[in-house]
Scaffold this motif. Structure first.
Motif, PDB file in Angstrom:
ATOM      1  N   ASN A 195       0.878  -1.174   0.000  1.00 15.54           N
ATOM      2  CA  ASN A 195       0.000   0.000   0.000  1.00 15.54           C
ATOM      3  C   ASN A 195       0.907   1.212   0.000  1.00 15.54           C
ATOM      4  N   THR A 196       0.710   2.102  -0.936  1.00 17.04           N
ATOM      5  CA  THR A 196       1.595   3.261  -0.956  1.00 17.04           C
ATOM      6  C   THR A 196       0.860   4.488  -1.452  1.00 17.04           C
ATOM      7  N   GLN A 197       1.292   5.632  -0.938  1.00 15.95           N
ATOM      8  CA  GLN A 197       0.648   6.892  -1.311  1.00 15.95           C
ATOM      9  C   GLN A 197       1.677   8.017  -1.232  1.00 15.95           C
ATOM     10  N   VAL A 198       1.562   8.945  -2.179  1.00 16.70           N
ATOM     11  CA  VAL A 198       2.421  10.134  -2.166  1.00 16.70           C
ATOM     12  C   VAL A 198       1.677  11.265  -1.456  1.00 16.70           C
ATOM     13  N   TYR A 199       2.389  11.949  -0.623  1.00 17.64           N
ATOM     14  CA  TYR A 199       1.838  13.119   0.067  1.00 17.64           C
ATOM     15  C   TYR A 199       2.617  14.355  -0.352  1.00 17.64           C
ATOM     16  N   ARG A 200       1.908  15.452  -0.551  1.00 19.72           N
ATOM     17  CA  ARG A 200       2.552  16.728  -0.869  1.00 19.72           C
ATOM     18  C   ARG A 200       2.529  17.628   0.361  1.00 19.72           C
ATOM     19  N   VAL A 201       3.585  18.378   0.512  1.00 19.95           N
ATOM     20  CA  VAL A 201       3.673  19.297   1.645  1.00 19.95           C
ATOM     21  C   VAL A 201       2.972  20.592   1.257  1.00 19.95           C
ATOM     22  N   THR A 202       1.807  20.797   1.825  1.00 19.69           N
ATOM     23  CA  THR A 202       0.991  21.937   1.387  1.00 19.69           C
ATOM     24  C   THR A 202       0.841  23.010   2.461  1.00 19.69           C
ATOM     25  N   ASP A 203       1.388  22.754   3.636  1.00 19.87           N
ATOM     26  CA  ASP A 203       1.174  23.730   4.707  1.00 19.87           C
ATOM     27  C   ASP A 203       2.364  24.682   4.877  1.00 19.87           C
ATOM     28  N   ARG A 204       3.262  24.697   3.901  1.00 19.28           N
ATOM     29  CA  ARG A 204       4.384  25.652   3.913  1.00 19.28           C
ATOM     30  C   ARG A 204       4.386  26.390   2.589  1.00 19.28           C
ATOM     31  N   SER A 205       4.801  27.643   2.620  1.00 18.47           N
ATOM     32  CA  SER A 205       4.896  28.337   1.339  1.00 18.47           C
ATOM     33  C   SER A 205       6.231  27.980   0.694  1.00 18.47           C
ATOM     34  N   PHE A 206       6.205  27.779  -0.591  1.00 19.44           N
ATOM     35  CA  PHE A 206       7.365  27.237  -1.289  1.00 19.44           C
ATOM     36  C   PHE A 206       7.383  27.863  -2.679  1.00 19.44           C
ATOM     37  N   THR A 207       8.389  28.682  -2.953  1.00 18.23           N
ATOM     38  CA  THR A 207       8.433  29.382  -4.231  1.00 18.23           C
ATOM     39  C   THR A 207       9.457  28.728  -5.144  1.00 18.23           C
ATOM     40  N   VAL A 208       9.024  28.403  -6.341  1.00 21.10           N
ATOM     41  CA  VAL A 208       9.906  27.738  -7.299  1.00 21.10           C
ATOM     42  C   VAL A 208      10.266  28.715  -8.406  1.00 21.10           C
ATOM     43  N   ASP A 209      11.542  28.751  -8.763  1.00 21.64           N
ATOM     44  CA  ASP A 209      11.966  29.549  -9.914  1.00 21.64           C
ATOM     45  C   ASP A 209      11.758  28.704 -11.169  1.00 21.64           C
ATOM     46  N   LEU A 210      10.616  28.917 -11.821  1.00 21.29           N
ATOM     47  CA  LEU A 210      10.283  28.072 -12.971  1.00 21.29           C
ATOM     48  C   LEU A 210      11.214  28.305 -14.155  1.00 21.29           C
ATOM     49  N   GLY A 211      11.960  29.395 -14.121  1.00 21.32           N
ATOM     50  CA  GLY A 211      12.889  29.673 -15.211  1.00 21.32           C
ATOM     51  C   GLY A 211      14.277  29.098 -14.963  1.00 21.32           C
ATOM     52  N   SER A 212      14.442  28.399 -13.853  1.00 18.89           N
ATOM     53  CA  SER A 212      15.765  27.883 -13.530  1.00 18.89           C
ATOM     54  C   SER A 212      16.240  26.869 -14.573  1.00 18.89           C
ATOM     55  N   SER A 213      17.539  26.903 -14.835  1.00 17.84           N
ATOM     56  CA  SER A 213      18.085  25.948 -15.806  1.00 17.84           C
ATOM     57  C   SER A 213      18.699  24.733 -15.123  1.00 17.84           C
ATOM     58  N   GLY A 214      18.591  24.672 -13.801  1.00 17.84           N
ATOM     59  CA  GLY A 214      19.146  23.503 -13.121  1.00 17.84           C
ATOM     60  C   GLY A 214      18.771  23.474 -11.656  1.00 17.84           C
ATOM     61  N   TYR A 215      18.520  22.275 -11.169  1.00 19.75           N
ATOM     62  CA  TYR A 215      18.220  22.072  -9.757  1.00 19.75           C
ATOM     63  C   TYR A 215      18.770  20.723  -9.367  1.00 19.75           C
ATOM     64  N   LEU A 216      18.862  20.483  -8.072  1.00 21.13           N
ATOM     65  CA  LEU A 216      19.339  19.203  -7.552  1.00 21.13           C
ATOM     66  C   LEU A 216      18.634  18.039  -8.236  1.00 21.13           C
TER      67      LEU A 216
END
Ligand SMILES: [Fe+2]
Length: 216
Positions: A195-216
């Protein structure tokens, strides 16, 4: 499942170790392409269990493989890890244990050309081993920063969102997604199912640089 630090800094491993110790009783690490093997070992000197290869719990064993090619982004298991996998599957079969195989890189394409060029080079050899052992129930990996869940023959194939930035699905070029960080909960059942399920962390604000050319 690896990439426990961005650049393999000793302090990064110390921070991760201390934090995860504060929230969970047992933890097991394996190497990703961003990790530095020697430094990680140094950071876990006081707890060799962190990077052990075989974990047994209930009716299951969890086999942790190293798909890192030092200095390269892509993955490969190589003869030693493949032998370790086969030995573990045989030992698990002898003991009547189901097996979950964990590694960093994806053993099959996820549908994004840029990251699929980094898939496990010798995945065919890995599957050749796995297919000999019906007790091999699932393969779980990191690296792709997205949720994957399908059956390959009878083996459950699972990848998990990143606890950092997500990669957009089915994109030929590098592209980040604005989905929040996530993690996967797995319940390994005595009958060999999961049994498996993915959970997203929704109770923190999290800003993503969508224009980034690289991430971990
Ligand atoms: Fe990675």
């Amino acid at each position: 499942t690896g990439d426990l630090s961005d650049q393999g800094a000793l302090n990064a491993y110390f921070r991760l170790r201390d934090y995860t110790r504060s929230v969970c009783q047992h933890q097991f690490w394996l190497l990703g392409n961003h990790d530095h093997a020697e430094t990680l070992r140094k950071a876990t000197d006081d707890n060799k269990d962190l990077i052990r290869n075989d974990i047994r719990v209930g009716a299951w064993q969890i086999v942790m493989l190293n798909s890192q090619i030092p200095g390269q982004v892509g993955g490969r298991l190589g003869p030693r890890q493949l032998a370790l996998l086969e030995e573990a599957l045989q030992a698990g079969a002898d003991a009547g244990l189901n097996t979950l195989v964990c590694l960093h890189h994806q053993p099959e394409p996820v549908g994004s050309a840029w990251i699929d060029s980094q898939a496990v080079l010798d995945a065919d050899e890995m599957f050749a081993v796995i297919e000999q052992y019906p007790n091999a129930k699932a393969v779980l990996w990191g690296h792709v920063h997205q949720e994957v869940d399908y059956l390959r023959k009878s083996v459950r194939m699972l990848a998990t969102p990143s606890t950092c930035i997500q990669f957009a699905r089915h994109s030929d070029d590098f592209k980040v997604d604005d989905l929040p960080p996530g993690f996967r909960h797995l319940q390994l059942l005595p009958d060999g199912s999961i049994n498996t399920q993915v959970y997203r962390v929704t109770d923190r604000s999290f800003t993503v640089d969508l224009g980034s050319s690289g991430y971990l």
